[in-house]
Each structure stands twice: as structure tokens, then as C-alpha cells.
Design an enzyme around this catalytic site. Sequence first.
Site, PDB file in Angstrom:
ATOM      1  NE  ARG A  29      -9.930  99.452  62.390  1.00 58.88           N
ATOM      2  CZ  ARG A  29     -11.023  99.042  61.727  1.00 58.88           C
ATOM      3  NH1 ARG A  29     -11.460  99.736  60.696  1.00 58.88           N
ATOM      4  NH2 ARG A  29     -11.672  97.950  62.098  1.00 58.88           N
ATOM      5  CG  ASP A  30      -4.670 106.057  56.128  1.00 57.58           C
ATOM      6  OD1 ASP A  30      -4.324 105.869  54.944  1.00 57.58           O
ATOM      7  OD2 ASP A  30      -4.250 107.003  56.828  1.00 57.58           O
ATOM      8  CD  GLU A  95       1.068 111.785  51.727  1.00 58.86           C
ATOM      9  OE1 GLU A  95       0.961 111.059  52.730  1.00 58.86           O
ATOM     10  OE2 GLU A  95       0.546 112.915  51.631  1.00 58.86           O
ATOM     11  CB  VAL A  96       3.522 105.061  51.595  1.00 59.43           C
ATOM     12  CG1 VAL A  96       4.302 103.814  52.005  1.00 59.43           C
ATOM     13  CG2 VAL A  96       3.289 105.973  52.805  1.00 59.43           C
ATOM     14  CG  HIS A 100      -0.855 102.249  49.677  1.00 56.32           C
ATOM     15  ND1 HIS A 100       0.395 102.662  49.282  1.00 56.32           N
ATOM     16  CD2 HIS A 100      -1.591 103.384  49.825  1.00 56.32           C
ATOM     17  CE1 HIS A 100       0.422 103.978  49.199  1.00 56.32           C
ATOM     18  NE2 HIS A 100      -0.779 104.441  49.510  1.00 56.32           N
ATOM     19  CG  HIS A 102      -6.068 104.814  49.848  1.00 56.47           C
ATOM     20  ND1 HIS A 102      -5.739 105.529  50.980  1.00 56.47           N
ATOM     21  CD2 HIS A 102      -5.013 104.964  49.012  1.00 56.47           C
ATOM     22  CE1 HIS A 102      -4.543 106.089  50.833  1.00 56.47           C
ATOM     23  NE2 HIS A 102      -4.085 105.761  49.640  1.00 56.47           N
TER      24      HIS A 102
HETATM   25  P1  AMP Z   1      -0.782 107.529  49.601  1.00 60.84           P
HETATM   26  O1  AMP Z   1      -0.889 109.014  49.645  1.00 60.84           O
HETATM   27  O2  AMP Z   1      -1.728 106.878  48.628  1.00 60.84           O
HETATM   28  O3  AMP Z   1       0.653 107.064  49.429  1.00 60.84           O
HETATM   29  O4  AMP Z   1      -1.292 107.022  51.008  1.00 60.84           O
HETATM   30  C1  AMP Z   1      -0.448 106.725  52.077  1.00 60.84           C
HETATM   31  C2  AMP Z   1      -1.327 106.540  53.277  1.00 60.84           C
HETATM   32  O5  AMP Z   1      -0.585 105.887  54.288  1.00 60.84           O
HETATM   33  C3  AMP Z   1      -1.852 107.840  53.870  1.00 60.84           C
HETATM   34  O6  AMP Z   1      -3.276 107.828  53.834  1.00 60.84           O
HETATM   35  C4  AMP Z   1      -1.296 107.825  55.300  1.00 60.84           C
HETATM   36  O7  AMP Z   1      -2.199 108.355  56.228  1.00 60.84           O
HETATM   37  C5  AMP Z   1      -1.041 106.346  55.520  1.00 60.84           C
HETATM   38  N1  AMP Z   1      -0.023 106.014  56.505  1.00 60.84           N
HETATM   39  C6  AMP Z   1       1.237 106.508  56.588  1.00 60.84           C
HETATM   40  N2  AMP Z   1       1.895 105.936  57.599  1.00 60.84           N
HETATM   41  C7  AMP Z   1       1.046 105.042  58.171  1.00 60.84           C
HETATM   42  C8  AMP Z   1       1.134 104.142  59.282  1.00 60.84           C
HETATM   43  N3  AMP Z   1       2.254 104.032  60.005  1.00 60.84           N
HETATM   44  N4  AMP Z   1       0.056 103.381  59.564  1.00 60.84           N
HETATM   45  C9  AMP Z   1      -1.072 103.487  58.847  1.00 60.84           C
HETATM   46  N5  AMP Z   1      -1.227 104.319  57.796  1.00 60.84           N
HETATM   47  C10 AMP Z   1      -0.187 105.093  57.469  1.00 60.84           C
END
Ligand code: AMP
Length: 115
Positions: A29-30, A95-96, A100, A102
Site C-alpha cells: 500500500r502507498d 519520485e522513486v 512501480h 500505481h
Molecule cells: P511516483 O511519484 O510515481 O514515483 O510515486 C512514488 C510513490 O511512492 C508515492 O505515491 C509515495 O507516496 C510512495 N512511497 C514513498 N515511500 C513509500 C514507502 N516507504 N512505502 C509506501 N509507499 C511509499
Amino acid sequence: MSETIFSKIIKREIPADIVYEDDDLLAFRDINPLAPVHVLVIPKVEIATVNDIQPEQAELIGKMVLAAQHIAKQEGIDEDGYRVAINCNQHGCQEVFHLHLHLMGGKQLRNLAGH
Ligand code: AMP
């Protein structure tokens, strides 16, 4: 590719609310959900962005979509519907930098024009 927070989740170095796992994928879960159901599906292998997907990884990417389908059913949102999305780089708001998908649902989402 430098290690991301998702690598630490795969290695169980930091906690996550895991909803699905198999040999190739993990889904959790996000932490900052944008919908009642907001799950991230990731490959266990490190792939930074959509730009880095190799042709021989096509089956893996297909498995990510099928995992989203499975989780949507598991979460009871398959009939009402949901969104699957992958952000890439700056303009895509990534951001990560560990690939991934969603999976979002559980309410009426806005369309891509924001309505
Ligand atoms: P993106 O902007 O597509 O890279 O999405 C990265 C997502 O990772 C965001 O929706 C964040 O809320 C989520 N996220 C970041 N750190 C964590 C974590 N430790 N556990 C779960 N979700 C995370």
C-alpha cells in the site's frame, strides 16, 4: 542505479503493508494514498524508469499488469473500476526511481483532464 527505498522494502529493511508477492513482484500500500485503494506494484529487479525497460523484460511488465488485475479483484474494486499508472521522470512526476505501477480505486477518480 542507486538503491531506493523500494529496494529496502524488498529486503524487508523497512516495513510496508504488503498485499501481494511472488518470485518476481512485490505489491504494497502507498504510504500516502490518493484513493481508498492505492497499491504500488514493483518488480524485485531494479529498473529505474519506463525508459530503462528492456525488450526481454516484456513478460515481467505484463506480470505487473496481471498482478494489478489480481489485486484489484482481491480488494473488491475490479467491477467498479480502477486506474493503473506508471510515472516516468520529471514531467511524469516520478519520485522513486524503482519502476512501480500505481493501482488506484475505491472511489470515483478524476479523469485525466482533472474533472
Ligand atoms: P511516483 O511519484 O510515481 O514515483 O510515486 C512514488 C510513490 O511512492 C508515492 O505515491 C509515495 O507516496 C510512495 N512511497 C514513498 N515511500 C513509500 C514507502 N516507504 N512505502 C509506501 N509507499 C511509499
